[in-house]
Design a protein around this motif. Structure first.
Motif, PDB file in Angstrom:
ATOM      1  N   GLU A 135       0.874  -0.841  -0.274  1.00  0.00           N
ATOM      2  CA  GLU A 135      -0.239  -0.451   0.335  1.00  0.00           C
ATOM      3  C   GLU A 135       0.856   1.263   0.345  1.00  0.00           C
ATOM      4  N   PHE A 136       1.451   1.069  -1.052  1.00  0.00           N
ATOM      5  CA  PHE A 136       2.449   2.536  -1.666  1.00  0.00           C
ATOM      6  C   PHE A 136       2.195   4.134  -0.866  1.00  0.00           C
ATOM      7  N   GLU A 137       0.841   3.499  -1.453  1.00  0.00           N
ATOM      8  CA  GLU A 137       0.415   5.554  -1.692  1.00  0.00           C
ATOM      9  C   GLU A 137       0.029   5.886  -0.285  1.00  0.00           C
ATOM     10  N   LYS A 138      -0.377   5.341   0.683  1.00  0.00           N
ATOM     11  CA  LYS A 138      -1.075   5.317   2.266  1.00  0.00           C
ATOM     12  C   LYS A 138       0.739   4.543   2.935  1.00  0.00           C
ATOM     13  N   MET A 139       1.527   4.564   2.265  1.00  0.00           N
ATOM     14  CA  MET A 139       2.697   5.021   2.862  1.00  0.00           C
ATOM     15  C   MET A 139       3.017   6.130   2.565  1.00  0.00           C
ATOM     16  N   ARG A 140       3.878   6.824   1.081  1.00  0.00           N
ATOM     17  CA  ARG A 140       4.000   7.682   1.116  1.00  0.00           C
ATOM     18  C   ARG A 140       3.075   9.149   1.498  1.00  0.00           C
ATOM     19  N   ASN A 141       1.620   8.968   1.794  1.00  0.00           N
ATOM     20  CA  ASN A 141       1.109   9.771   2.859  1.00  0.00           C
ATOM     21  C   ASN A 141       1.047  10.021   4.103  1.00  0.00           C
ATOM     22  N   LEU A 142       1.421   8.848   4.949  1.00  0.00           N
ATOM     23  CA  LEU A 142       1.222   8.309   6.088  1.00  0.00           C
ATOM     24  C   LEU A 142       2.741   9.303   6.479  1.00  0.00           C
ATOM     25  N   MET A 143       4.367   9.155   5.758  1.00  0.00           N
ATOM     26  CA  MET A 143       5.458   9.430   5.300  1.00  0.00           C
ATOM     27  C   MET A 143       5.509  11.102   5.191  1.00  0.00           C
ATOM     28  N   SER A 144       4.966  11.572   4.595  1.00  0.00           N
ATOM     29  CA  SER A 144       4.549  13.254   3.814  1.00  0.00           C
ATOM     30  C   SER A 144       4.023  13.760   5.617  1.00  0.00           C
ATOM     31  N   ARG A 145       2.858  13.215   6.285  1.00  0.00           N
ATOM     32  CA  ARG A 145       2.382  13.751   7.016  1.00  0.00           C
ATOM     33  C   ARG A 145       3.622  13.390   8.204  1.00  0.00           C
ATOM     34  N   ALA A 146       4.657  12.972   8.354  1.00  0.00           N
ATOM     35  CA  ALA A 146       4.956  13.042   9.152  1.00  0.00           C
ATOM     36  C   ALA A 146       6.230  13.558   9.132  1.00  0.00           C
ATOM     37  N   VAL A 147       6.885  13.629   7.891  1.00  0.00           N
ATOM     38  CA  VAL A 147       8.007  14.871   7.402  1.00  0.00           C
ATOM     39  C   VAL A 147       7.458  16.400   8.306  1.00  0.00           C
ATOM     40  N   LEU A 196      15.410  17.427  15.156  1.00  0.00           N
ATOM     41  CA  LEU A 196      15.344  16.126  15.884  1.00  0.00           C
ATOM     42  C   LEU A 196      16.480  15.941  15.835  1.00  0.00           C
ATOM     43  N   SER A 197      16.707  15.036  15.459  1.00  0.00           N
ATOM     44  CA  SER A 197      18.027  13.982  15.033  1.00  0.00           C
ATOM     45  C   SER A 197      17.116  13.170  14.563  1.00  0.00           C
ATOM     46  N   ILE A 198      15.948  12.851  14.587  1.00  0.00           N
ATOM     47  CA  ILE A 198      15.040  11.544  13.835  1.00  0.00           C
ATOM     48  C   ILE A 198      14.958  12.087  12.229  1.00  0.00           C
ATOM     49  N   TYR A 199      15.598  13.751  12.024  1.00  0.00           N
ATOM     50  CA  TYR A 199      14.681  14.032  10.776  1.00  0.00           C
ATOM     51  C   TYR A 199      14.962  13.861  10.104  1.00  0.00           C
ATOM     52  N   PRO A 200      16.247  13.525   9.528  1.00  0.00           N
ATOM     53  CA  PRO A 200      17.427  12.777   8.271  1.00  0.00           C
ATOM     54  C   PRO A 200      16.055  11.060   8.291  1.00  0.00           C
ATOM     55  N   TYR A 201      16.024  10.538   8.971  1.00  0.00           N
ATOM     56  CA  TYR A 201      15.325   8.872   9.419  1.00  0.00           C
ATOM     57  C   TYR A 201      13.910   9.302   8.246  1.00  0.00           C
ATOM     58  N   VAL A 202      13.282  10.532   9.457  1.00  0.00           N
ATOM     59  CA  VAL A 202      11.948  10.089   8.630  1.00  0.00           C
ATOM     60  C   VAL A 202      11.500  10.523   6.964  1.00  0.00           C
ATOM     61  N   ILE A 237      21.965  16.387   5.273  1.00  0.00           N
ATOM     62  CA  ILE A 237      21.946  16.047   6.985  1.00  0.00           C
ATOM     63  C   ILE A 237      22.707  14.844   7.967  1.00  0.00           C
ATOM     64  N   GLN A 238      22.665  13.888   7.224  1.00  0.00           N
ATOM     65  CA  GLN A 238      23.344  12.839   8.548  1.00  0.00           C
ATOM     66  C   GLN A 238      23.923  11.722   7.205  1.00  0.00           C
ATOM     67  N   PRO A 239      25.316  11.922   6.897  1.00  0.00           N
ATOM     68  CA  PRO A 239      25.744  11.001   6.231  1.00  0.00           C
ATOM     69  C   PRO A 239      25.168   9.243   6.346  1.00  0.00           C
ATOM     70  N   LYS A 240      25.547   9.360   7.942  1.00  0.00           N
ATOM     71  CA  LYS A 240      24.851   7.934   8.272  1.00  0.00           C
ATOM     72  C   LYS A 240      23.869   7.809   8.228  1.00  0.00           C
ATOM     73  N   ASN A 241      23.922   7.351   6.772  1.00  0.00           N
ATOM     74  CA  ASN A 241      22.054   7.425   6.914  1.00  0.00           C
ATOM     75  C   ASN A 241      21.476   5.921   6.228  1.00  0.00           C
ATOM     76  N   PRO A 242      21.631   4.805   6.836  1.00  0.00           N
ATOM     77  CA  PRO A 242      21.208   3.258   6.551  1.00  0.00           C
ATOM     78  C   PRO A 242      19.948   3.605   5.131  1.00  0.00           C
ATOM     79  N   TRP A 243      19.112   4.045   5.820  1.00  0.00           N
ATOM     80  CA  TRP A 243      18.204   4.097   5.069  1.00  0.00           C
ATOM     81  C   TRP A 243      17.679   5.180   3.593  1.00  0.00           C
ATOM     82  N   GLY A 244      18.723   6.205   4.163  1.00  0.00           N
ATOM     83  CA  GLY A 244      19.137   7.165   2.680  1.00  0.00           C
ATOM     84  C   GLY A 244      19.771   6.694   1.962  1.00  0.00           C
ATOM     85  N   VAL A 245      20.597   5.570   2.107  1.00  0.00           N
ATOM     86  CA  VAL A 245      21.571   5.138   1.052  1.00  0.00           C
ATOM     87  C   VAL A 245      20.402   3.474   0.277  1.00  0.00           C
TER      88      VAL A 245
END
Length: 143
Positions: A36-48, A55-61, A88-96
């Motif tokens: 359910e990728f559209e719902k996932m995108r909407n969830l993360m859009s809201r989270a961002v 917050l240190s979690i911002y790059p992860y989000v 923002i956070q080079p040590k960022n496995p989800w970014g990689v």
């Protein structure tokens, strides 16, 4: 059987408490697992939107949002946001990991090898290390 009900609960939590990182993460993983990728995108859009940039979690989000954009075929925006999160956070496995997906979709195999190997120390000790290594192997297979 209970995943849709759990998703409804976790999503409702993120609507009422948009900074609840645990509900966000559980919902993200379930949306990913159920496709359910559209719902996932909407969830993360809201989270961002609700995550303070200091917050240190911002790059992860941001990285999870970029991944959800990539999964909904918005690759240019996904790459832009992903690069922002890594800056923002080079040590960022989800970014990689997200960049691996973007690069794979663009079929830029040599770029993929160069990117993943250049930042190996930033993801090697993470829980995603085996999966990112798998992406690297895919790049090598396509050379």
């Amino acid at each position: 059987k209970n995943i849709p009900k759990a998703l409804d609960i976790w999503n409702d939590i993120t609507v009422h408490y948009p900074q609840d990182k645990h509900a966000m993460r559980f919902a993200f993983e379930c949306y990913l697992a159920t496709g359910e990728f559209e719902k996932m995108r909407n969830l993360m859009s809201r989270a961002v939107h609700y995550c303070p940039k200091e917050l240190s979690i911002y790059p992860y989000v941001l990285s999870l949002y970029a991944f959800s954009l990539e999964e909904t075929n918005q690759r240019d925006l996904a790459e832009q946001i992903c690069r922002q999160s890594i800056a923002i956070q080079p040590k960022n496995p989800w970014g990689v990991h997200t960049m691996c997906h973007v690069i794979e979709e663009e079929r830029e195999v040599e770029t993929g090898v160069d990117f993943v190997t250049s930042c190996r120390s930033d993801w090697q000790a993470s829980l995603l290390s085996h999966h990112i290594s798998w992406h690297l192997m895919l790049f090598y297979l396509d050379l």
